[in-house]
Structures are given as C-alpha cells and as structure tokens.
Scaffold this motif. Structure first.
Motif, short mmCIF file in Angstrom:
data_model
loop_
_atom_site.label_atom_id
_atom_site.label_comp_id
_atom_site.label_asym_id
_atom_site.label_seq_id
_atom_site.Cartn_x
_atom_site.Cartn_y
_atom_site.Cartn_z
N ILE A 117 -85.72 2.05 61.37
CA ILE A 117 -84.94 1.48 60.28
C ILE A 117 -83.99 0.41 60.81
CG2 ILE A 117 -83.14 2.00 58.58
CD1 ILE A 117 -84.62 4.51 57.92
N ASP A 118 -84.12 -0.79 60.25
CA ASP A 118 -83.18 -1.86 60.57
C ASP A 118 -82.54 -2.25 59.25
OD1 ASP A 118 -81.85 -4.23 61.01
OD2 ASP A 118 -83.36 -5.02 62.40
N PHE A 119 -81.42 -1.60 58.94
CA PHE A 119 -80.81 -1.74 57.62
C PHE A 119 -80.50 -3.21 57.31
CE2 PHE A 119 -77.08 -1.99 54.87
CZ PHE A 119 -77.55 -1.29 53.77
N VAL A 120 -80.02 -3.96 58.31
CA VAL A 120 -79.62 -5.35 58.05
C VAL A 120 -80.84 -6.17 57.65
CG1 VAL A 120 -78.60 -7.43 59.05
CG2 VAL A 120 -77.65 -5.19 59.62
N GLN A 121 -81.90 -6.12 58.50
CA GLN A 121 -83.07 -6.97 58.23
C GLN A 121 -83.89 -6.48 57.04
OE1 GLN A 121 -83.31 -9.89 59.35
NE2 GLN A 121 -81.62 -9.58 60.79
N GLN A 122 -83.88 -5.15 56.81
CA GLN A 122 -84.75 -4.62 55.75
C GLN A 122 -84.05 -4.51 54.40
OE1 GLN A 122 -85.80 -1.19 58.17
NE2 GLN A 122 -87.94 -1.80 58.05
N PHE A 123 -82.73 -4.50 54.42
CA PHE A 123 -82.04 -4.40 53.13
C PHE A 123 -80.96 -5.46 52.94
CE2 PHE A 123 -79.10 -2.91 49.94
CZ PHE A 123 -79.97 -2.49 48.93
N ALA A 124 -79.98 -5.50 53.85
CA ALA A 124 -78.79 -6.35 53.60
C ALA A 124 -79.15 -7.83 53.54
CB ALA A 124 -77.74 -6.10 54.68
N VAL A 125 -80.17 -8.26 54.30
CA VAL A 125 -80.57 -9.67 54.24
C VAL A 125 -81.43 -9.96 52.99
CG1 VAL A 125 -81.94 -11.48 55.36
CG2 VAL A 125 -80.29 -10.18 56.70
N PRO A 126 -82.55 -9.24 52.80
CA PRO A 126 -83.42 -9.65 51.67
C PRO A 126 -82.85 -9.38 50.28
CG PRO A 126 -84.32 -7.71 52.78
CD PRO A 126 -83.16 -8.18 53.61
N PHE A 127 -81.95 -8.39 50.15
CA PHE A 127 -81.47 -8.01 48.82
C PHE A 127 -80.81 -9.19 48.08
CE2 PHE A 127 -78.02 -5.59 46.40
CZ PHE A 127 -78.81 -5.34 45.31
N PRO A 128 -79.75 -9.79 48.64
CA PRO A 128 -79.14 -10.92 47.90
C PRO A 128 -80.04 -12.15 47.81
CG PRO A 128 -77.97 -10.57 49.99
CD PRO A 128 -78.95 -9.45 49.85
N VAL A 129 -80.92 -12.34 48.82
CA VAL A 129 -81.83 -13.50 48.77
C VAL A 129 -82.73 -13.38 47.54
CG1 VAL A 129 -83.71 -14.75 49.92
CG2 VAL A 129 -81.87 -13.78 51.28
N ARG A 130 -83.30 -12.19 47.35
CA ARG A 130 -84.20 -12.00 46.21
C ARG A 130 -83.45 -12.14 44.89
NH1 ARG A 130 -89.23 -9.02 46.44
NH2 ARG A 130 -89.99 -9.38 48.53
N VAL A 131 -82.22 -11.57 44.84
CA VAL A 131 -81.47 -11.63 43.58
C VAL A 131 -81.18 -13.08 43.20
CG1 VAL A 131 -79.27 -11.08 42.47
CG2 VAL A 131 -80.45 -9.33 43.83
N ILE A 132 -80.65 -13.86 44.14
CA ILE A 132 -80.26 -15.23 43.78
C ILE A 132 -81.50 -16.09 43.53
CG2 ILE A 132 -79.98 -16.22 46.11
CD1 ILE A 132 -77.67 -16.83 43.15
N ALA A 133 -82.58 -15.83 44.28
CA ALA A 133 -83.81 -16.61 44.08
C ALA A 133 -84.37 -16.34 42.68
CB ALA A 133 -84.83 -16.27 45.15
#
Ligand code: HEM
Length: 374
Positions: A117-133
C-alpha cells in the motif's frame, strides 16, 4: 536525512523559535522578509494595496503567469474573481458530492486490494486529480497527463517565486501544450456547452464582460495546481497526523459528528500550503520592522496556525478544538475559491477511511519524504 528534509518534514520546532524570538526577519536565500506571527500574516493578507500579489509581472515572456487570478491585484482581480465565482459556485461543488464519494470508494478499494500500500500514490495523488478533471469536464483518458501538467506548473511557479527566472525549454513546451489543450476545449464548449466547469467558464459574464481565452486557460491551469497539489498535501498530512495520534482516530471512529472539526484541525495542525508571497508597493512597517517598495515578504501560514498568541496549546492535535480561525486558505480578497471543494473532498476521504480502516500504521518519520522541494 538532510537538515533541509528534516525541516520540511517537521518545521514546527523552528517556527516556535521564530515566533518567540524573530517574528520578522530578512532572509538572504529568499531575498525576502519572513513573517511568522498570526496577526502579522493576517494583516498582510488584509492590506492588498500595500502587499501586492502581482509577483509574476514581467518575470517571463513565454510563461504568462501574470495572467492568472492569484497573481493579480484589483481592479483586474475583482473582475476575474467575479467571473470565476460565477462558474465555480458552491452549488456546482455540492452537486458533485455523490460522484466524489464514488471516486474515493473506487480508489480505496483498488488500494486495499493490492499487496503493497502506497497511500500517497494510490489515493492522495489521484483523488483530487480525478475530481477536478471531472469537474472541468476532461475525458478520463487525459487524467494522467493532468497530473504531469499540474506538477510542471508547481515547478514553474516555485522557480519564478524563488528568482529562477530562466525559462527551461521543457517547461515552455509543456506550458504551450497545456494552453493548446485548454484552448481547444474552451472553443468546443463555446460552440457546444455541456454541464461542466469549462462550459460555465466559457459562458460566464459579469457586467457584459466575459473571460478572454487566455484568462479562461490560465484559470483552468490554476485549478490544476490549486486543486491537486494542495489537497494531496492535506490528505497526506491527515493520514500522517492520525497515525501519530491513534487516540484521536479512535475518538473520531466513535464520534463521526466530529468530522468537520477534525478536517479543520488537520488544516491548522499541518498546514498544506506552508508559504505565500507578497510584494511591497509602498513604504510600510510590520510590527515595527520597516519595509520599502519592492521588498518581498514570505508569509508562513504553518507558523501563524501554531502561534500561541492565537491558539491555546498550539502544538496539540485536538479534534474537539472549537472552530479555529486558521489561515490555511489565506484571508481577504484572494481567500481560496476552492475552500468548499477542499473541505468536501477531505471530509469524504475521512469518511471512506473511517469506514475501511480500524487502525493503521505508517513508516517511521525517518522513512518519510517531502512531496516537493521548496
Ligand atoms: C487543502 C486545499 C487547499 C488549500 C490549503 C488552498 C490554499 C489556498 C490559499 C492559501 C490561497 C490564497 C492565495 C493568496 O492569497 O495568494 C488560495 C487561493 C486559491 N485557491 Fe486554494 N487551496 C486549496 C484547495 C483549492 C481547490 C480544491 C481549488 C479549486 C479547485 C482552489 C482554488 C483556488 C483559487 C482559484 C485561488 C485564487 C483565488 C484568488 O486569487 O482570488 N484551492 N488557496
């Protein structure tokens, strides 16, 4: 671990020293006055006439950062802000709530299904990117390019603000590519509007004025940075802080009504944007230190949010703390336009984490790495 990495991972002992002994000090490496105390930081934000945001003016010919909202003063800022606020409404944010929850669930499921589990790369990074995109209306196949672009804009901005004004060819090329991309989308949405932010930006009108193409493009670009890096930092800080305070996690599991307070307390305790810059326009003083036109100031939001003159027990993480007037989103005319979205995303992330994780551990502090260099 190097001294600067150490400081970036935990600047708070240094902040307490500065708050007590040197609340305003000139820094040679920054070429600027560093400001730490809550009241001083707030007053600088408040006085936009003396402390200008036009930090990028004339710094670069290719990278037209002076055309973005955060780097403008009134009257241009007032106009652009009104237009942007017309498109980026609280309703548009609230309407997105079910979709934001789906995105968070999807990412958590994928993360927990994996081995490492890499919380930053698997959640904290993609989450806001997907939302704003999704909010902007960008197709899914372009999401990965988005993160790359957002990182490049952060790099460009950090270089310009720290006096590295030489334009790197790869930055200029990427900036042109981004501008072209959004230009095409804006033209498409002017011809065929949809229910997305780019369509609303393209159509927004205040007092008969519309956004120019360059203003609309730069607004999309600022949303990439403002909406990605900051929220990634916040969610990363959140998991780190709760891992260090398991009793507070346990309390939150029993009392979900504390989620809004917990979000505010994480923002205060570990501020996602540690510094902001301003340019002095006329002779002035901050708590007795004289400044002249052309001086630059660096506002330490992270220090202001731990100022003992403003917050009781500032170094204690306490999710039952009553609503705190932290400066995490700035103050005054440039107050963060995305604050409702950042708060919503973070509270949804917290709910999804509370649903799935009884308890968790993260690697020891020595194994952590800061996300960016500045
Ligand atoms: C935890 C997340 C966030 C933090 C800590 C944060 C912080 C800030 C701060 C401190 C400012 C003030 C800048 C200044 O005074 O120069 C600001 C402005 C801004 N933020 Fe945020 N932000 C966050 C999330 C977002 C999001 C999600 C968006 C939109 C998608 C956003 C959009 C903006 C915009 C457009 C401005 C410029 C407003 C203006 O100049 O009038 N921010 N943000």
């Amino acid at each position: 671990m190097s001294a600067s990495t150490d400081l970036r991972l935990n600047p708070y002992p240094w902040y307490q020293k500065m708050l007590q002994h040197s609340p305003i000090v000139y820094s040679e490496p920054f070429g600027a006055y560093l400001v730490f105390r809550y009241d001083d930081v707030r007053s600088v934000f408040q006085d936009y006439k003396t402390f200008s945001s036009a930090l990028y003016d004339g710094l670069s010919t290719e990278l037209t950062f002076d055309n973005q909202i955060q780097g403008m003063d009134p009257p241009r800022h007032t106009q652009l802000r009104a237009l942007a606020a017309h498109a980026f409404t609280p309703k548009a944010v609230a309407d997105l709530e079910p979709r934001i929850r789906e995105i968070a669930d999807y990412l958590i499921d994928a993360m927990l299904a994996g081995q490492d589990i890499d919380f930053v790369q698997q959640f904290a990074v993609p989450f806001p990117v997907r939302v704003i995109a999704e909010m902007l209306g960008v197709p899914e196949e372009d999401f990965d390019r988005f993160k790359v672009w957002s990182d490049i804009i952060v790099e460009i901005s950090e270089r310009l603000l720290t006096g590295q004004t030489e334009e790197l060819p790869e930055h200029v090329a990427a900036y042109k590519e981004m501008k072209q991309y959004f230009q095409t989308m804006i033209h498409q949405r002017r011809a065929e509007p949809r229910n997305d932010l780019i369509s609303r930006l393209a159509a927004a009108e205040v007092d008969g004025q519309q956004l120019t193409d360059l203003e609309a493009i730069n607004f999309c670009l600022i949303l990439l940075v403002a909406g990605n890096e900051t929220t990634t930092n916040l969610i990363t800080n959140l998991i780190r802080t709760f891992a260090e305070h398991p009793k507070q996690w346990k309390l939150l599991r029993q009392r979900r009504d504390l989620i809004p307070q917990a979000v505010e307390e994480v923002m205060r305790y570990r501020t996602p944007v540690q510094l902001m810059f301003r340019l002095v326009t006329q002779e002035t003083e901050i708590s007795g230190t004289k400044l002249k036109a052309g001086d630059r100031v660096v506002l330490y939001l992270g220090a202001a949010n731990r100022d003992p003159a403003k917050f009781e027990r500032p170094d204690t993480f306490d999710i039952t703390r009553p609503a705190s007037p932290h400066l995490t989103f700035g103050h005054g005319i440039h107050f963060c336009l995305g604050a409702p979205l950042a708060r919503l995303e973070t509270s949804i992330a917290l709910q999804v984490l509370l649903d799935r994780l009884d308890a968790f551990e993260i690697p020891p502090a020595e194994a952590l790495e800061p996300l960016t260099e500045l």
